[in-house]
Design a protein around this motif. Structure first.
Motif, PDB file in Angstrom:
ATOM      1  N   VAL A   1       0.852  -1.185   0.000  1.00  0.00           N
ATOM      2  CA  VAL A   1       0.000   0.000   0.000  1.00  0.00           C
ATOM      3  C   VAL A   1       0.890   1.238   0.000  1.00  0.00           C
ATOM      4  CG1 VAL A   1      -1.724   1.303   1.303  1.00  0.00           C
ATOM      5  CG2 VAL A   1      -1.816  -1.201   1.240  1.00  0.00           C
ATOM      6  N   GLY A   2       0.625   2.142  -0.926  1.00  0.00           N
ATOM      7  CA  GLY A   2       1.321   3.425  -0.875  1.00  0.00           C
ATOM      8  C   GLY A   2       2.596   3.509  -1.680  1.00  0.00           C
ATOM      9  N   GLY A   3       2.863   2.526  -2.555  1.00  0.00           N
ATOM     10  CA  GLY A   3       4.031   2.622  -3.437  1.00  0.00           C
ATOM     11  C   GLY A   3       5.333   2.536  -2.667  1.00  0.00           C
ATOM     12  N   ALA A   4       6.448   2.781  -3.359  1.00  0.00           N
ATOM     13  CA  ALA A   4       7.760   2.680  -2.729  1.00  0.00           C
ATOM     14  C   ALA A   4       7.957   3.843  -1.766  1.00  0.00           C
ATOM     15  CB  ALA A   4       8.851   2.674  -3.783  1.00  0.00           C
ATOM     16  N   GLY A   5       8.294   3.528  -0.511  1.00  0.00           N
ATOM     17  CA  GLY A   5       8.520   4.575   0.486  1.00  0.00           C
ATOM     18  C   GLY A   5       9.994   4.687   0.796  1.00  0.00           C
ATOM     19  N   ASP A   6      10.337   4.915   2.044  1.00  0.00           N
ATOM     20  CA  ASP A   6      11.723   5.030   2.468  1.00  0.00           C
ATOM     21  C   ASP A   6      12.483   3.764   2.104  1.00  0.00           C
ATOM     22  OD1 ASP A   6      10.670   7.272   3.584  1.00  0.00           O
ATOM     23  OD2 ASP A   6      10.482   6.383   5.583  1.00  0.00           O
ATOM     24  N   SER A   7      13.679   3.904   1.607  1.00  0.00           N
ATOM     25  CA  SER A   7      14.562   2.789   1.257  1.00  0.00           C
ATOM     26  C   SER A   7      13.917   1.812   0.290  1.00  0.00           C
ATOM     27  CB  SER A   7      15.006   1.995   2.495  1.00  0.00           C
ATOM     28  OG  SER A   7      15.198   2.825   3.581  1.00  0.00           O
ATOM     29  N   GLY A   8      12.909   2.225  -0.443  1.00  0.00           N
ATOM     30  CA  GLY A   8      12.317   1.348  -1.445  1.00  0.00           C
ATOM     31  C   GLY A   8      11.278   0.385  -0.908  1.00  0.00           C
ATOM     32  N   PHE A   9      10.999   0.436   0.386  1.00  0.00           N
ATOM     33  CA  PHE A   9       9.993  -0.464   0.933  1.00  0.00           C
ATOM     34  C   PHE A   9       8.640   0.244   0.996  1.00  0.00           C
ATOM     35  CE2 PHE A   9      13.977  -2.131   2.471  1.00  0.00           C
ATOM     36  CZ  PHE A   9      13.837  -3.478   2.192  1.00  0.00           C
TER      37      PHE A   9
ATOM     38  N   LEU B   1       1.615  -2.762   4.187  1.00  0.00           N
ATOM     39  CA  LEU B   1       1.343  -3.992   3.472  1.00  0.00           C
ATOM     40  C   LEU B   1       0.050  -4.592   4.009  1.00  0.00           C
ATOM     41  CD1 LEU B   1       3.057  -5.902   1.485  1.00  0.00           C
ATOM     42  CD2 LEU B   1       3.381  -7.288   3.533  1.00  0.00           C
ATOM     43  N   GLU B   2      -0.845  -4.970   3.084  1.00  0.00           N
ATOM     44  CA  GLU B   2      -2.039  -5.710   3.490  1.00  0.00           C
ATOM     45  C   GLU B   2      -1.725  -7.184   3.407  1.00  0.00           C
ATOM     46  OE1 GLU B   2      -5.913  -3.081   2.089  1.00  0.00           O
ATOM     47  OE2 GLU B   2      -5.209  -4.750   0.879  1.00  0.00           O
ATOM     48  N   ALA B   3      -1.848  -7.882   4.515  1.00  0.00           N
ATOM     49  CA  ALA B   3      -1.561  -9.314   4.513  1.00  0.00           C
ATOM     50  C   ALA B   3      -2.141  -9.942   5.760  1.00  0.00           C
ATOM     51  CB  ALA B   3      -0.047  -9.549   4.481  1.00  0.00           C
ATOM     52  N   GLY B   4      -2.538 -11.189   5.648  1.00  0.00           N
ATOM     53  CA  GLY B   4      -3.033 -11.923   6.807  1.00  0.00           C
ATOM     54  C   GLY B   4      -4.209 -11.234   7.482  1.00  0.00           C
ATOM     55  N   GLY B   5      -4.982 -10.472   6.736  1.00  0.00           N
ATOM     56  CA  GLY B   5      -6.140  -9.806   7.320  1.00  0.00           C
ATOM     57  C   GLY B   5      -5.782  -8.551   8.103  1.00  0.00           C
ATOM     58  N   LEU B   6      -4.535  -8.109   8.005  1.00  0.00           N
ATOM     59  CA  LEU B   6      -4.093  -6.917   8.741  1.00  0.00           C
ATOM     60  C   LEU B   6      -3.456  -5.932   7.780  1.00  0.00           C
ATOM     61  CD1 LEU B   6      -2.235  -8.744  11.659  1.00  0.00           C
ATOM     62  CD2 LEU B   6      -4.520  -7.697  11.787  1.00  0.00           C
ATOM     63  N   LEU B   7      -3.357  -4.698   8.235  1.00  0.00           N
ATOM     64  CA  LEU B   7      -2.529  -3.731   7.526  1.00  0.00           C
ATOM     65  C   LEU B   7      -1.316  -3.454   8.417  1.00  0.00           C
ATOM     66  CD1 LEU B   7      -2.393  -1.798   4.989  1.00  0.00           C
ATOM     67  CD2 LEU B   7      -3.041   0.000   6.617  1.00  0.00           C
ATOM     68  N   ILE B   8      -0.133  -3.868   7.917  1.00  0.00           N
ATOM     69  CA  ILE B   8       1.100  -3.679   8.692  1.00  0.00           C
ATOM     70  C   ILE B   8       1.790  -2.433   8.159  1.00  0.00           C
ATOM     71  CG2 ILE B   8       3.195  -4.812   9.509  1.00  0.00           C
ATOM     72  CD1 ILE B   8       1.090  -6.792   9.872  1.00  0.00           C
ATOM     73  N   VAL B   9       2.013  -1.449   9.035  1.00  0.00           N
ATOM     74  CA  VAL B   9       2.598  -0.184   8.596  1.00  0.00           C
ATOM     75  C   VAL B   9       4.070  -0.131   8.996  1.00  0.00           C
ATOM     76  CG1 VAL B   9       2.415   2.336   8.688  1.00  0.00           C
ATOM     77  CG2 VAL B   9       0.351   0.922   8.871  1.00  0.00           C
ATOM     78  N   SER B  10       4.917   0.185   8.028  1.00  0.00           N
ATOM     79  CA  SER B  10       6.357   0.318   8.268  1.00  0.00           C
ATOM     80  C   SER B  10       6.642   1.436   9.257  1.00  0.00           C
ATOM     81  CB  SER B  10       7.085   0.657   6.959  1.00  0.00           C
ATOM     82  OG  SER B  10       7.137  -0.457   6.114  1.00  0.00           O
ATOM     83  N   GLY B  11       7.883   1.482   9.759  1.00  0.00           N
ATOM     84  CA  GLY B  11       8.290   2.586  10.629  1.00  0.00           C
ATOM     85  C   GLY B  11       8.230   3.889   9.857  1.00  0.00           C
ATOM     86  N   LEU B  12       7.334   4.778  10.250  1.00  0.00           N
ATOM     87  CA  LEU B  12       7.170   6.048   9.543  1.00  0.00           C
ATOM     88  C   LEU B  12       8.039   7.106  10.208  1.00  0.00           C
ATOM     89  CD1 LEU B  12       3.278   6.040   9.092  1.00  0.00           C
ATOM     90  CD2 LEU B  12       5.020   5.292   7.454  1.00  0.00           C
ATOM     91  N   LEU B  13       8.710   7.866   9.357  1.00  0.00           N
ATOM     92  CA  LEU B  13       9.609   8.911   9.839  1.00  0.00           C
ATOM     93  C   LEU B  13       9.210  10.239   9.224  1.00  0.00           C
ATOM     94  CD1 LEU B  13      12.908   6.931   9.220  1.00  0.00           C
ATOM     95  CD2 LEU B  13      12.010   7.518  11.468  1.00  0.00           C
ATOM     96  N   SER B  14       9.654  11.297   9.833  1.00  0.00           N
ATOM     97  CA  SER B  14       9.353  12.635   9.327  1.00  0.00           C
ATOM     98  C   SER B  14      10.417  13.034   8.299  1.00  0.00           C
ATOM     99  CB  SER B  14       9.331  13.607  10.504  1.00  0.00           C
ATOM    100  OG  SER B  14       9.188  14.927  10.063  1.00  0.00           O
ATOM    101  N   LEU B  15      10.257  12.484   7.095  1.00  0.00           N
ATOM    102  CA  LEU B  15      11.211  12.763   6.022  1.00  0.00           C
ATOM    103  C   LEU B  15      10.457  13.342   4.831  1.00  0.00           C
ATOM    104  CD1 LEU B  15      13.233   9.404   6.019  1.00  0.00           C
ATOM    105  CD2 LEU B  15      13.916  11.558   7.062  1.00  0.00           C
ATOM    106  N   ASP B  16      11.166  14.157   4.033  1.00  0.00           N
ATOM    107  CA  ASP B  16      10.544  14.614   2.795  1.00  0.00           C
ATOM    108  C   ASP B  16      10.836  13.596   1.685  1.00  0.00           C
ATOM    109  OD1 ASP B  16      13.093  15.010   1.844  1.00  0.00           O
ATOM    110  OD2 ASP B  16      13.031  17.196   2.004  1.00  0.00           O
TER     111      ASP B  16
END
Lengths: 417, 405
Positions: free
Chosen positions: B255-263, B267-282
């Motif tokens: 979900v949301g295309g390539a973010g920080d470091s290309g990840f 991700l929607e999986a296993g019935g959950l939405l797992i959100v990567s470590g979000l940082l305050s970056l431009d």
């Protein structure tokens, strides 16, 4: 190191290779003192929580004992360095501190570091004079200190101990949030203000201690640093530790001394070492690694020597034993010995060491290797857990030496176990 | 959030905007639980010392209570993250853990962090199931637990076949060993590297971040997974990296295309939405609002809402967050912003202190990881304490202190 040893039964017993205090050259250097009782137990009365008040009182009580045993007293303390595990205890520490030390206060720096003793929250070390009283140096261009410290510095004869300077402007406001360049400039401006108030200049600085909460801005710190300092550089050490205020990226302490100086440098040109000509006042040692920042290996003024935070690199610029505490400790001690030899001394002239290791679990192996290079009675010592400037480095050792201390120092230890 | 709130007066009053446990579907998400008693004091009666054994016993008892109140089973713990303040007395912790956590136990990751209060020596957080789970003990040398379609593995250290550290002083070697061990464990559990849905790494030294990113670019290449990296202290002397993996069989959707470091940011999986470590970056990876926790918390929560929105979810569907602050002295400012975005009952949350980002990213103040469960906003069960020490406070000077009990 030699000479006369006083065993004080008022101090906790010693199990590691260090002494509580060393008197040499008119100075007294104490070890990092903890709030432990005679049995070596950390003191405290609060249920379930380390008690900073009780520990501070106990540690400063030991400081009194060490100084009295060596013929000095707390009003002759010129410089205090304290290590606090958590700045949420800072107010409690300052309150207990005020009940032991009265104005004019010594120069001081407090760094947030991990301590090796379980439940210890505060460790305090001091430098005092044997006679006379340190003079407080103040400047109207500096903010008033909120803590019990000399606002600018303390001066003893030709030696100046600058209080840890922080990135605050004259109004006491943090400048340059998130920007190391601006903060480094403010900190070094403040150091300059203090030096000027005492009639010293940056060229008189013999030792710089920097504390950074992380290494992201280290190169920027060095970039600004060389605008203030020029060769021959001071001895310097930088360790990673917490700072007293949220948002601070740097704190700098300085020691300055007037007089003819001798410097030890590597024969290999170090980082920010621009001068190709050999200087008369400098001893160049081929076996020492090139400095990795704007500093020299050691600076001597009179019989007082400040050695930089020495590390386990060899002359080819290679870290011996990445991640290996034993190999790095051995190489570090060899480097210190090279510095001392270049100035006509030996490791046994060292009176004080400050050790940073990156991991508690390396402490025993470190002690074993360290002790092999020294003969008892050992120098006073402080060891903390802190991050180091280069990757894979696990130990850094700074030292202060007094030429002749190997013959005529007076050393205080506790009962040996 | 939530259809029902269970109030348990036996739980310690929270010091921030968080709940103890949230049940959504067949999973119970446990927030950060320290060894604080119901009166709000640290457990341990010894004079003058913080007591790791007592805090561990209290934390595990509270966690069990919270999991069970939420309808989960203590025996069905899937994952337990243990945060220790230091490694001085790990055995005191292990002895109590062995007594209070059934064996074979959950996938476990032990990390050294600074914690929210000065006398706090440990904290745990985790995920439990509501029905029985499958043990992955001994598979590929790395234990774990499975509850279809999810699998959780132990925090993986760079150990050789004899259980000793591999590649002392050599980050690339250690990273390779960690990836090898994870691949073997996944294979033994009947899963592929492409089944990884979350990979969270702890590095001992922030300067290794570029090498770690390079290693990940060649390993687990086929996987699109949520990721997070922090720098903190590891449970083994001279270890430089540790990785914790969650995997899921079945379809996955970035979900949301390539973010920080290309990840992908999520991700929607296993019935959950797992959100990567979000940082305050431009967009160029530069830090926004350097050193300013309020601005950065706003920024990461804004990003979180955006990512949730792309999956058709909202903040009310968030069941668990894992927050890393660079400095606990910004705890109050962070709480104030956090509480202005989330509505009570709050998600289960843990907060620790560690270093963030990589070289050149000075001034990062917060990283936020999250798990959302579609429908949690209307159907979750939330366990909270009867009282809270947390109050909304106005931040006047930007130099706020941690609110202490």
């Amino acid at each position: 190191m030699s000479r006369s040893v006083i065993v004080s039964d008022q101090l906790p017993s010693l199990t590691r290779p260090y002494s509580y205090g060393v008197k040499a050259g008119g100075w007294i250097f104490t070890a990092g003192l903890l709030g432990v009782d005679a049995a070596g137990k950390v003191v405290g009365t609060t249920p379930g929580a380390p008690d900073v008040d009780a520990q501070t009182r106990q540690a400063l009580g030991h400081l009194k004992t060490v100084l009295a045993t060596l013929g000095s007293s707390v009003d002759r303390v010129a410089k205090v360095k304290s290590y606090l595990t958590d700045f949420r205890l800072f107010d409690g520490y300052n309150e207990a501190y005020r009940s032991f030390l009265k104005p004019p206060y010594p120069a001081r720096a407090t760094v947030g570091a991990r301590l090796l003793r379980p439940n210890a929250v505060i460790e305090v070390e001091a430098i005092a004079t044997v006679s006379g009283s340190p003079r407080e140096i103040r400047s109207p261009r500096l903010a008033e200190a909120g803590s019990p410290v000399a606002q600018g510095a303390t001066q003893v004869g030709d030696v100046l101990f600058v209080t840890g300077q922080i990135p605050h402007d004259a109004k006491g406001q943090l400048v340059g949030r998130g920007d190391m360049r601006i903060q480094a400039e403010q900190v070094l401006d403040n150091v300059g203000t203090v030096l000027e108030a005492a009639g010293f200049t940056f060229r008189d600085v013999i030792k710089i201690n920097g504390t950074v909460p992380d290494w992201y801005g280290f190169n920027r710190y060095n970039e600004i640093f060389v605008k203030y300092f020029s060769e021959p550089y001071e001895a310097r050490a930088t360790i990673q530790g917490d700072l007293a205020g949220e948002g601070m990226l740097l704190e700098v302490e300085a020691v300055a001394a007037r007089g003819r100086r001798r410097v030890v440098e590597s024969a290999v040109a170090g980082v920010a070492h621009f001068s190709l000509k050999r200087r008369e006042d400098t001893v160049y040692v081929g076996e020492l690694p090139g400095a990795m920042a704007p500093h020299s290996h050691a600076v001597q003024v009179g019989d007082l020597i400040h050695l930089c935070g020495e590390i386990g690199y060899d002359a080819s610029g290679r870290l011996v034993g990445p991640g290996d505490i034993r190999a790095q400790t051995r190489k570090t001690m060899e480097n210190l010995a090279l510095c001392m030899g270049a100035l006509g001394g030996t490791l046994d002239d060292i009176v004080k060491t400050n050790v940073s290791i990156t991991d508690y679990r390396m402490f025993e192996a470190f002690n074993e290797e360290y002790a092999r290079f020294l003969s008892p009675p050992y120098p006073a010592r402080t060891t903390v857990v802190g991050g180091l400037a280069q990757e894979r480095m696990v130990v850094e050792i700074e030292a202060i030496a007094v030429l002749g201390a190997s013959r005529d120092a007076v050393v205080v230890t506790g009962p040996q176990r | 959030m939530a259809a029902s709130v269970v109030v348990d007066p036996g739980l310690a009053p929270p010091i921030g905007p968080y709940s103890y446990a949230v049940r959504a579907g067949r999973l119970v998400f446990l927030g950060g639980t320290p060894g604080t008693t119901a009166e709000g004091r640290m457990a341990g009666e010894t004079l003058g010392r913080a007591d790791l054994a007592a805090q561990t016993a209290e934390a595990l008892a509270c966690a069990r209570r919270a999991v069970e109140r939420a309808g989960g089973r203590w025996e069905s713990l899937l994952r337990l993250n243990v945060f220790l303040e230091d490694w001085k007395r790990p055995q005191e912790f292990e002895d109590v853990y062995a007594r209070l956590v059934p064996t074979p136990g959950p996938a476990r990751t032990l990390v050294g962090y600074r914690l929210a209060q000065d006398s706090m020596l440990m904290e745990i957080e985790g995920i439990a199931g509501v029905d029985s789970v499958l043990d992955l003990t001994g598979v590929g040398g790395l234990a774990g637990r499975r509850m279809e379609p999810l699998a959780f593995l132990d925090g993986c250290l760079p150990l050789d076949a004899t259980g000793k550290l591999a590649g002392q002083g050599d980050f690339e070697r250690q990273a390779a060993v960690v990836c090898d061990r994870l691949e073997r464990a996944l294979a033994a559990a009947g899963m592929r590297p492409a089944d990884v849905i979350r990979l969270r790494a702890t590095l001992a030294d922030v300067r290794d971040r570029p090498i770690w990113d390079a290693v990940l670019a060649t390993r687990f290449r086929s996987a699109a997974y949520a990721t997070a990296v922090v720098c903190s202290s590891l449970p083994l002397e001279a270890a430089l990296v540790m990785a914790e993996v969650t995997a899921a069989s079945g379809p996955k959707r970035p979900v949301g295309g390539a973010g920080d470091s290309g990840f992908p940011p999520a991700l929607e999986a296993g019935g959950l939405l797992i959100v990567s470590g979000l940082l305050s970056l431009d967009a160029d990876g530069r830090v926004l609002h350097p050193g300013d926790v309020s601005g950065q918390t706003e920024a990461v929560l804004e990003r979180l809402e955006t990512v949730l929105g792309m999956a058709g979810l909202g903040l009310g569907d968030v069941v668990q967050t894992q927050v890393t602050l660079a400095d606990f002295r910004s705890y109050a400012s962070y709480n104030a912003v956090y509480a202005s975005r989330f509505r009570p009952p709050y998600p289960a949350r843990s907060t620790v202190q560690a270093q963030l980002g990589g070289p050149g990213q000075q001034g990062l103040a917060i990283q936020l990881e999250a798990i959302a469960s579609p429908g949690a906003a209307s159907s979750a069960t939330v366990v909270t304490a009867a009282r809270s020490f947390f109050q909304h406070t106005t931040i006047d000077d930007g130099r706020s202190r941690c609110r202490e009990a």
